[in-house]
Design an enzyme around this catalytic site. Sequence first.
Site, PDB file in Angstrom:
ATOM      1  N   TYR A 113      -1.543  -0.457  11.127  1.00 31.03           N
ATOM      2  CA  TYR A 113      -1.727  -1.128   9.830  1.00 31.03           C
ATOM      3  C   TYR A 113      -0.578  -0.829   8.890  1.00 31.03           C
ATOM      4  O   TYR A 113       0.083  -1.738   8.360  1.00 31.03           O
ATOM      5  CB  TYR A 113      -3.056  -0.719   9.184  1.00 31.03           C
ATOM      6  CG  TYR A 113      -3.083  -0.976   7.699  1.00 31.03           C
ATOM      7  CD1 TYR A 113      -2.927  -2.268   7.196  1.00 31.03           C
ATOM      8  CD2 TYR A 113      -3.247   0.069   6.786  1.00 31.03           C
ATOM      9  CE1 TYR A 113      -2.928  -2.515   5.827  1.00 31.03           C
ATOM     10  CE2 TYR A 113      -3.254  -0.165   5.421  1.00 31.03           C
ATOM     11  CZ  TYR A 113      -3.094  -1.455   4.946  1.00 31.03           C
ATOM     12  OH  TYR A 113      -3.093  -1.691   3.590  1.00 31.03           O
TER      13      TYR A 113
ATOM     14  N   LYS B  59       2.456  -3.244   7.329  1.00 31.10           N
ATOM     15  CA  LYS B  59       2.692  -3.442   5.899  1.00 31.10           C
ATOM     16  C   LYS B  59       4.111  -3.009   5.520  1.00 31.10           C
ATOM     17  O   LYS B  59       4.766  -3.648   4.687  1.00 31.10           O
ATOM     18  CB  LYS B  59       1.665  -2.672   5.078  1.00 31.10           C
ATOM     19  CG  LYS B  59       0.273  -3.261   5.100  1.00 31.10           C
ATOM     20  CD  LYS B  59       0.221  -4.676   4.511  1.00 31.10           C
ATOM     21  CE  LYS B  59       0.424  -4.674   3.007  1.00 31.10           C
ATOM     22  NZ  LYS B  59       0.263  -6.054   2.450  1.00 31.10           N
TER      23      LYS B  59
ATOM     24  N   THR C 193       0.825  -1.211   0.000  1.00 25.61           N
ATOM     25  CA  THR C 193       0.000   0.000   0.000  1.00 25.61           C
ATOM     26  C   THR C 193       0.856   1.256   0.000  1.00 25.61           C
ATOM     27  O   THR C 193       2.016   1.232   0.450  1.00 25.61           O
ATOM     28  CB  THR C 193      -0.908   0.007   1.256  1.00 25.61           C
ATOM     29  OG1 THR C 193      -1.563   1.257   1.381  1.00 25.61           O
ATOM     30  CG2 THR C 193      -0.081  -0.216   2.521  1.00 25.61           C
ATOM     31  N   ASP C 194       0.272   2.366  -0.455  1.00 23.35           N
ATOM     32  CA  ASP C 194       0.992   3.647  -0.385  1.00 23.35           C
ATOM     33  C   ASP C 194       1.025   4.197   1.036  1.00 23.35           C
ATOM     34  O   ASP C 194       1.779   5.134   1.327  1.00 23.35           O
ATOM     35  CB  ASP C 194       0.381   4.672  -1.340  1.00 23.35           C
ATOM     36  CG  ASP C 194      -1.078   5.020  -1.042  1.00 23.35           C
ATOM     37  OD1 ASP C 194      -1.677   4.398  -0.143  1.00 23.35           O
ATOM     38  OD2 ASP C 194      -1.615   5.915  -1.718  1.00 23.35           O
ATOM     39  N   GLU C 195       0.256   3.609   1.945  1.00 21.49           N
ATOM     40  CA  GLU C 195       0.230   4.116   3.320  1.00 21.49           C
ATOM     41  C   GLU C 195       1.559   3.910   4.044  1.00 21.49           C
ATOM     42  O   GLU C 195       1.813   4.540   5.066  1.00 21.49           O
ATOM     43  CB  GLU C 195      -0.922   3.488   4.103  1.00 21.49           C
ATOM     44  CG  GLU C 195      -2.289   3.887   3.570  1.00 21.49           C
ATOM     45  CD  GLU C 195      -3.424   3.544   4.512  1.00 21.49           C
ATOM     46  OE1 GLU C 195      -3.253   3.710   5.734  1.00 21.49           O
ATOM     47  OE2 GLU C 195      -4.477   3.113   4.020  1.00 21.49           O
TER      48      GLU C 195
END
Length: 360
Positions: A159, A163, A133-135
Amino acid sequence: MKILVTGGAGFIGSAVVRHLINDTDHTVINVDKLTYAGNLTSIEMVSRSPRYSFCQADICDRMAIEQIMVEYQPDAIMHLAAESHVDRSIDGPGEFIQTNIVGTYTLLEVARSYWQGMNEKQKKAFRFHHISTDEVYGDLEGPEDLFTEDTSYAPSSPYSASKASSDHLVRAWQRTYDLPVVVTNCSNNYGPFHFPEKLIPHVIINALQGKPLPIYGKGDQIRDWLYVEDHARALVRVLQEGAVGETYNIGGHNERQNIEVVITICSILEELMPENPYSRTGGNESGFEGLITYVTDRPGHDVRYAIDAGKIQRDLGWVPEETFESGIRKTVEWYLANQDWWQNVLNGGYKLGRLGKGES
């Protein structure tokens, strides 16, 4: 190829499975634990294909994953299984650590052992594709800034931290053990079969039922929205053509504030559902927009995400087919046409009749 897809009953995973079965000649082995977000009805339309198999297993269960690898002998792994909801990670980070970090480690170790037992031709062709993810990048400061593949990691939530950890593990296994990996980091996905706890389906469903449309803070958080079927095409492109050891950012080129997204959904519903009692013509003076409710912002909420997806376009020729306008309309229309699907999720019916462990 025979492709093992982890998390293939989830939102993005099911889109990948449907794309592989409907649009390619590849064979799919879908491995999913079937947590609350795993929904086999999302892949029911391809489940009878002779090129599709399902195995209920936890990626943290090394013995189960080893047995699946031995039985099905996949040529590649697409790793999508993850706990992915930020709010849930804040309330209970333990499951995120276990699935996203320990699960990825377990899968890497099984893949490494399996890959080392291959002949040289098979080794060269094998791929471990880790979907992230870009998060992991945190948030952006300037209005013109974009996440690139070289952006430093600065995760903000349990989260995104879990990741980020899994991304580092995957790259370490490539660097240390030469495991042939590719990594992708995507922007916010939306589209059909999206679990109702996420922003876009939550707003659509609540609006139809006349319930509040909760917006964190002022709703000024900016996200780059990627239609899930565009993402599925990109992921398969990377698996087939991506260079070993490379990272590819996948974005929709569609930056919108959360409040803009919600207002757009309300506008489409006004057009498509004029007889709904919560629409303007249905009798509600302020229409669906009158249901918008501002709530206390989420702790550590990132302000802006935006991806530079130039590399995947230059190197692999992928660009999204959907604009936000076309994709969000398709999404709203899908939820209106498939109310049985989301009603089944809301009432828990989708959890009934699940296969026992190892059945396919």
